[in-house]
Scaffold this active site. Sequence first.
Site: not given
Length: 348
Positions: A73, A19, A212, A149, A17, A180, A105-107
Amino acid sequence: MTVDAVDYKALPKIELHAHLSGSISRQCLHEVWLKKKENGETDLQDPLIKMPLGKHDYDLKTFFPLFSSYIYHLVSDIWALRHTTLSVLSDFAADGVVYLELRTTPRAMPQAGLTKAQYVATILSAITEFESDPNNTSQLKTKLILSIDRRNTLPEAYEVLALCRQFAGQGGVVGIDLCGDPARGPIDIFGPVFEEAKRTLPNLGITLHFAEAEASGTEEELLTLLSWRPDRIGHVIHLNEKIREEVKRRGGMGLELCLSCNVHAGMICGGFESHHFGEWWKVEETVVVLSTDDVGVFGSPLSNEYALVAKHFGLTRTDICSLVRRGVDVIFGGDEEKERLRGLMWSA
Ligand SMILES: [Zn+2]
């Protein structure tokens, strides 16, 4: 009880786990920022000022904006994505992790002309580059989990499933996740996506962020999540007795527990010694896997998570070795990988 001396860094470990964006070290973010600054591509503050070294007390209110209005960003083009992914892999390898399931998460990155599929492909190629580097002496093998998300629309969630399908065949993507801001919901709209994942991609693992926060720990939400038949659940904090029994009844479910994250973010009451790891690690019906969640934010590498449970819950060297070994049962990377890992694990 005395705690045996264990070299937690040398101990071969699995991380299930983590990210990707939250695992980038501040030093690495600083390098990305420097390059962008030199090229006149950013007005953002230096990561070493925005996120001072030693600051780990991000809570659920400050944590998510850190990504949406800052880290995303900075990591906004192919170069930064490749550079940060390679850095994350070498950090896990240096900490003695031998198997890693990284999630993201695909961005899409519109300014860089990058689609979500190209985003996933870039990460997978960085993984291949790392693993085939002749100078890399580590045992680390990495797989990818793609996350939906909670803020996603239903079409966006289906897009994540389509990407899982596209990249699962090549062995790179092994799982799908729901993550998310737990304050966002409801989540029941995603049911058909996970149902389709289970039905059409039987080898794809399902893991879900689970209870969570209090907001995402209602009995209604947790029963919905369990109805999607997850193979693993993450965090597992706000459970009533009925849900706790239901989780046990499933038999063999993986619990991804993240101590430092939960303590530093104030997600549990009290310190490490009151973490629910203490309640679960001896439960035979479930498989506990220690995980870092976001080591770049919370600053505790996986080796330290093992040191923490030994210290606060009195695990012996034997306990530690069997804890890591049991975790291998719930990886998504397939039987061949399980065999490789069992060969690497220390015997008590
Ligand atoms: Zn997480």
